[in-house]
Design a protein around this motif. Structure first.
Motif, PDB file in Angstrom:
ATOM      1  N   PHE A   1      83.547 -21.904 116.180  1.00 53.68           N
ATOM      2  CA  PHE A   1      83.507 -21.635 114.744  1.00 53.68           C
ATOM      3  C   PHE A   1      84.568 -20.616 114.345  1.00 53.68           C
ATOM      4  O   PHE A   1      84.751 -19.603 115.025  1.00 53.68           O
TER       5      PHE A   1
ATOM      6  N   SER B   1      85.193 -22.711 106.128  1.00 57.07           N
ATOM      7  CA  SER B   1      84.937 -22.444 107.551  1.00 57.07           C
ATOM      8  C   SER B   1      85.285 -23.677 108.377  1.00 57.07           C
ATOM      9  O   SER B   1      85.040 -24.811 107.959  1.00 57.07           O
TER      10      SER B   1
ATOM     11  N   ALA C   1      80.085 -25.884 120.105  1.00 58.28           N
ATOM     12  CA  ALA C   1      81.032 -25.849 118.992  1.00 58.28           C
ATOM     13  C   ALA C   1      81.713 -24.494 118.939  1.00 58.28           C
ATOM     14  O   ALA C   1      81.141 -23.469 119.334  1.00 58.28           O
TER      15      ALA C   1
ATOM     16  N   VAL D   1      84.957 -25.809 112.033  1.00 56.75           N
ATOM     17  CA  VAL D   1      84.085 -26.026 113.190  1.00 56.75           C
ATOM     18  C   VAL D   1      84.701 -27.106 114.067  1.00 56.75           C
ATOM     19  O   VAL D   1      85.031 -28.190 113.582  1.00 56.75           O
TER      20      VAL D   1
ATOM     21  N   LEU E   1      76.086 -31.298 114.629  1.00 58.02           N
ATOM     22  CA  LEU E   1      76.036 -30.210 113.656  1.00 58.02           C
ATOM     23  C   LEU E   1      75.409 -30.737 112.369  1.00 58.02           C
ATOM     24  O   LEU E   1      75.852 -31.752 111.818  1.00 58.02           O
TER      25      LEU E   1
ATOM     26  N   GLN F   1      86.643 -32.185 114.374  1.00 56.39           N
ATOM     27  CA  GLN F   1      86.734 -30.930 113.632  1.00 56.39           C
ATOM     28  C   GLN F   1      86.236 -31.147 112.207  1.00 56.39           C
ATOM     29  O   GLN F   1      86.536 -32.164 111.577  1.00 56.39           O
TER      30      GLN F   1
END
Length: 392
Positions: free
Chosen positions: A234, A201, A232, A203, A211, A194
């Motif tokens: 979000f 934010s 992923a 993810v 990413l 994570q």
């Protein structure tokens, strides 16, 4: 109890006589049902399996087992999960675990049992929090090997690791921020992680995913833009002045603040919206972007982008620690297993046409995963990280 166990074991080993099968059936719908249920639960370690029906899961299990046994009385060979004469009953059991999740029939059952026994001795563990972080200066950090706490400082941002498997980016006070530098976090097969980005934010990265993102969303980044390869989930912090965009090889997703999942493992990416609103466009296409509503999924069909309603619980089950299958093909089931257990799946001959429905905890070992699925009409062998599948 011993008698029920013996009858159940003989039935699973395809050693029951017609009279013994009928005797096993005699325990249904009587006071002995509870004893039979206990034997079934112990045999299949169902404490790790979550039934789809929450109303009466114990009775659900017994009902499904009863149907499977009665279907075999009519045939000496393995039968489809819902043969024609049981289709009315199948409608009643819709939405529950398919019985194939509990029982399987191999033409060479002993060989499969030996393979399972061998696997249990040198079992393959499930995935865990594993990832690699590549900094803007090219330095690569193995996140599982470093201590918790501060990892680095870049472009006015402090990067730290928590003991809960999180990577956190924090803006340092009174520091000049450079928004041009990029970081990449990558999970291997059998890994997840994570990230909390500088704007807050969140993810969640699934296994075998990558990413790439700026260390900071400060100017000249008027758009919060990241790139994803893999899968992923979000949770994007709302910021009307700076839209958040996710680019994959196949799609671009634009949001202001919302919760959504992107699966781009295959050449056809799928974007699923759970909360808020997103705009999805197809890379290299002149088709107008599609705006999704919660519960909808955008996917590529041919050269166009289409939308369908989906079960969002199933889509994000991986994030909550579950495998969730709903009439999935064997190849789909094993594709998820390959990513989580770090396997190479090799099919020998025609891929079996079995379909599977149900939930299995992602914390179980590979041998338990195989037992819980009870792959009907499938033989397998494992050498190292290679799993060979063949039909009977």
């Amino acid at each position: 109890m011993e008698l029920k166990n013996q009858l159940l074991t003989k039935y699973l080993n395809n050693e029951s006589s017609p009279d013994e099968v009928k005797e096993l059936l005699s325990f249904f719908n009587t006071k002995d049902e509870a004893v039979l249920l206990k034997a079934i639960m112990e045999r299949f370690e169902l404490d790790k399996v979550e039934p789809l029906s929450r109303l009466n899961p114990d009775q659900d299990i017994l009902d499904k087992v009863y149907l499977k046994i009665t279907s075999r009385i009519e045939s000496k060979t393995p039968v489809p999960l819902w043969p024609n004469f049981l289709k009315p009953l199948a409608a009643v059991a819709a939405g529950l675990f398919m019985i194939g999740f509990l029982f399987f029939y191999y033409s060479d059952h002993n060989k499969t049992e030996r393979e399972l026994a061998r696997l249990e001795k040198e079992d393959i563990m499930p995935g865990s929090d594993k990832a690699y972080l590549t900094l803007a200066n090219g330095k690569r950090i193995v996140l599982t090997d470093v201590a918790n706490g501060k990892l680095a400082s870049e472009a006015g941002i402090e990067i730290s690791k928590t003991d809960g498997g999180q990577l956190i980016y924090t803006i340092k006070d009174n520091q000049e921020i450079n928004g041009n530098q990029m970081n990449t976090i990558e999970t291997p097969k059998g890994g997840q992680y994570q990230v909390i980005l500088p704007d807050g934010s969140k993810v969640w990265l699934n296994a075998a995913s990558k990413l790439t993102y700026p260390v900071s969303f400060a100017p000249p980044n008027n758009t919060r833009r990241v790139e994803l390869d893999g899968e992923a989930y979000f949770e994007v912090t709302r910021d009307k002045a700076r839209p958040f965009k996710v680019k994959t090889m196949q799609q671009e997703v634009e949001v202001l603040g919302t919760h959504f999942n992107i699966n781009s493992y295959s050449k056809f990416a799928k974007t699923t919206l759970l909360e808020g609103s997103v705009k999805v466009s197809l890379t290299g296409s002149e088709q107008e972007p599609i705006v999704l509503r919660p519960g909808e999924q955008a996917f590529q069909k041919g050269t166009t982008l289409e939308v369908s309603a989906v079960n969002t619980d199933q889509v994000v089950a991986w994030k909550e620690g579950w495998f969730y299958f709903k009439s999935n093909t064997l190849s789909e089931v094993l594709a998820e297993a390959a990513n989580w257990y770090d396997l190479e799946i090799i099919y020998e001959g025609k891929v079996p046409a079995d379909r599977f429905t149900g939930k299995v905890n992602r914390s179980v070992t590979l041998s338990k995963f195989i037992k819980m699925l009870q792959l009907s009409d499938v033989q397998f062998s494992i050498e190292g990280r290679k799993m060979k599948i063949s039909s009977n």
